[in-house]
Design a protein around this motif. Structure first.
Motif, PDB file in Angstrom:
ATOM      1  N   HIS A  81       7.524   3.022  13.606  1.00 52.94           N
ATOM      2  CA  HIS A  81       7.736   3.945  14.718  1.00 52.94           C
ATOM      3  C   HIS A  81       6.460   4.133  15.547  1.00 52.94           C
ATOM      4  CE1 HIS A  81      11.631   4.803  13.024  1.00 52.94           C
ATOM      5  NE2 HIS A  81      11.074   5.110  11.874  1.00 52.94           N
ATOM      6  N   TRP A  85       5.883   6.171  19.034  1.00 52.69           N
ATOM      7  CA  TRP A  85       6.945   7.156  19.242  1.00 52.69           C
ATOM      8  C   TRP A  85       6.303   8.539  19.238  1.00 52.69           C
ATOM      9  CZ3 TRP A  85      12.209   6.590  16.395  1.00 52.69           C
ATOM     10  CH2 TRP A  85      12.721   5.303  16.559  1.00 52.69           C
ATOM     11  N   ASP A 142      10.284  12.585  18.174  1.00 52.90           N
ATOM     12  CA  ASP A 142      11.349  11.582  18.207  1.00 52.90           C
ATOM     13  C   ASP A 142      11.533  10.871  16.867  1.00 52.90           C
ATOM     14  OD1 ASP A 142      11.874  12.113  20.890  1.00 52.90           O
ATOM     15  OD2 ASP A 142      10.442  10.609  21.591  1.00 52.90           O
ATOM     16  N   LEU A 143      10.667  11.135  15.912  1.00 53.61           N
ATOM     17  CA  LEU A 143      10.784  10.480  14.604  1.00 53.61           C
ATOM     18  C   LEU A 143      12.023  10.999  13.873  1.00 53.61           C
ATOM     19  CD1 LEU A 143       7.065  10.676  13.400  1.00 53.61           C
ATOM     20  CD2 LEU A 143       8.275   8.655  14.253  1.00 53.61           C
ATOM     21  N   PRO A 144      12.696  10.120  13.131  1.00 54.05           N
ATOM     22  CA  PRO A 144      13.865  10.564  12.357  1.00 54.05           C
ATOM     23  C   PRO A 144      13.457  11.559  11.272  1.00 54.05           C
ATOM     24  CG  PRO A 144      13.749   8.148  12.468  1.00 54.05           C
ATOM     25  CD  PRO A 144      12.467   8.679  13.022  1.00 54.05           C
ATOM     26  N   VAL A 145      14.311  12.532  11.024  1.00 53.79           N
ATOM     27  CA  VAL A 145      14.024  13.529   9.992  1.00 53.79           C
ATOM     28  C   VAL A 145      13.831  12.846   8.631  1.00 53.79           C
ATOM     29  CG1 VAL A 145      14.966  15.508   8.724  1.00 53.79           C
ATOM     30  CG2 VAL A 145      15.178  15.412  11.201  1.00 53.79           C
ATOM     31  N   ALA A 146      14.633  11.833   8.347  1.00 56.71           N
ATOM     32  CA  ALA A 146      14.524  11.130   7.062  1.00 56.71           C
ATOM     33  C   ALA A 146      13.115  10.551   6.871  1.00 56.71           C
ATOM     34  CB  ALA A 146      15.567  10.026   6.966  1.00 56.71           C
ATOM     35  N   TYR A 147      12.510  10.068   7.938  1.00 63.68           N
ATOM     36  CA  TYR A 147      11.151   9.517   7.884  1.00 63.68           C
ATOM     37  C   TYR A 147      10.148  10.631   7.583  1.00 63.68           C
ATOM     38  CZ  TYR A 147       7.205   6.610   9.556  1.00 63.68           C
ATOM     39  OH  TYR A 147       6.041   5.890   9.670  1.00 63.68           O
ATOM     40  N   LYS A 196      11.746  20.402  13.550  1.00 62.15           N
ATOM     41  CA  LYS A 196      13.056  19.753  13.575  1.00 62.15           C
ATOM     42  C   LYS A 196      14.020  20.408  12.588  1.00 62.15           C
ATOM     43  CE  LYS A 196      13.191  15.222  14.262  1.00 62.15           C
ATOM     44  NZ  LYS A 196      13.426  14.591  15.536  1.00 62.15           N
TER      45      LYS A 196
END
Length: 77
Positions: free
Chosen positions: A23, A26, A30-35, A60
């Motif tokens: 990522h 980014w 904008d990073l996915p919560v899972a990450y 988030k």
């Protein structure tokens, strides 16, 4: 007790980008919560990046992303 966020740090966080990995470049918001959860489980990096990743996860998780997006829009870098 009233909590007052550091405006300078919030603005910096709003424009902070992931410096490495899948990522890279980014915005943190904008990073996915899972990450972000994966980082929490493995241990956040030390320093500013780790602090901002942890704060981004909190933001988030609490549905406060619109605040960061508003800062990005109203205070472009």
């Amino acid at each position: 007790m009233e909590i007052k966020p550091d405006k300078r740090k919030l603005l910096e966080l709003a424009h902070y980008k992931m410096p490495f990995g899948k990522h890279k470049d980014w915005y943190l918001v904008d990073l996915p919560v899972a990450y972000l959860v994966w980082f929490k489980q493995k241990g956040f990096p030390t320093g500013k990046l780790g602090e901002y990743l942890e704060t981004t996860l909190d933001i988030k998780s609490n549905g406060l992303e619109p605040i960061i997006r508003k800062l990005q829009k109203e205070f472009p870098k």
